[in-house]
Scaffold this active site. Structure first.
Site, PDB file in Angstrom:
ATOM      1  N   HIS A  68      -7.356  -3.120  -3.376  1.00  0.00           N
ATOM      2  CA  HIS A  68      -6.058  -3.043  -4.057  1.00  0.00           C
ATOM      3  C   HIS A  68      -6.242  -2.549  -5.481  1.00  0.00           C
ATOM      4  O   HIS A  68      -7.026  -3.121  -6.245  1.00  0.00           O
ATOM      5  CB  HIS A  68      -5.389  -4.422  -4.101  1.00  0.00           C
ATOM      6  CG  HIS A  68      -4.932  -4.895  -2.765  1.00  0.00           C
ATOM      7  ND1 HIS A  68      -3.743  -4.488  -2.205  1.00  0.00           N
ATOM      8  CD2 HIS A  68      -5.521  -5.704  -1.871  1.00  0.00           C
ATOM      9  CE1 HIS A  68      -3.613  -5.061  -1.015  1.00  0.00           C
ATOM     10  NE2 HIS A  68      -4.678  -5.794  -0.783  1.00  0.00           N
ATOM     11  N   GLU A  90       4.276   0.293  -2.256  1.00  0.00           N
ATOM     12  CA  GLU A  90       4.547  -1.114  -2.555  1.00  0.00           C
ATOM     13  C   GLU A  90       4.758  -1.349  -4.049  1.00  0.00           C
ATOM     14  O   GLU A  90       5.526  -2.217  -4.442  1.00  0.00           O
ATOM     15  CB  GLU A  90       3.390  -1.979  -2.033  1.00  0.00           C
ATOM     16  CG  GLU A  90       3.300  -1.982  -0.522  1.00  0.00           C
ATOM     17  CD  GLU A  90       1.918  -2.290   0.034  1.00  0.00           C
ATOM     18  OE1 GLU A  90       1.768  -2.277   1.257  1.00  0.00           O
ATOM     19  OE2 GLU A  90       0.974  -2.521  -0.752  1.00  0.00           O
TER      20      GLU A  90
END
Length: 169
Positions: A68, A90
């Protein structure tokens, strides 16, 4: 059963594991989930994904977290192209955030990593940059073990969203 899941059930273990790693980069999680095939439907896969994730340990969580990018950043060297693409989707709310919020997120990300030793993980879907900053500031004073569990729960939520994106592109 949808066609993507039916085809995935028939893939080699290596190919099937590779597909899952874009949803969650923990190799042990992906391998254990692949070993449980075939899945009769999507709900069975989603349920098994959570059950396997619940059995993971800190080293698995850290492996997943490495894929991430920091909130507000676009890439990390440990993420697949698909994972990077989903992270950008996202975190899309940071694209319209005010510069002051972005600066606070960058500084908070740095303090978080120094305090806990891993990237700030939050399920960013449907959250504004201001909300992600507020959550970061709320979590920063916490104890490492509690934060590690919270980050693992956020990873679980992210994985569930990505499994759905993968199966229903």
């Amino acid at each position: 059963m949808i066609a993507i899941l039916a085809a995935w059930n028939r893939k080699s273990a290596q190919e099937a594991t590779g597909d899952l790693l874009s949803c969650c980069a923990a190799n042990r999680w992906a391998a254990q989930l692949v070993a449980l095939r075939p899945f009769a439907d999507e709900e069975a896969l989603y349920s098994a994904a959570d059950q396997v994730w619940a059995e993971m340990e800190e080293t698995d969580w850290m492996e997943a977290f490495l894929a991430h990018p920091r909130i507000g950043h676009r890439k990390t060297p440990h993420a697949s192209a698909q994972s990077s693409h989903w992270s950008q989707q996202e975190q899309s709310s940071v694209n319209t955030a005010q510069s002051g919020v972005l600066e606070e997120l960058a500084a908070g990300n740095q303090r978080y990593e120094e305090r806990f030793g891993f990237t700030y993980i939050v399920c960013a879907s449907s959250k504004s940059a201001d909300e992600m900053l507020a959550i970061l500031n709320r979590r920063l004073p916490g104890a490492r073990q509690a934060e590690l569990r919270e980050a693992a729960e956020q990873q679980r939520q992210i994985t569930q969203i990505r499994l759905r994106k993968w199966l229903q592109p």
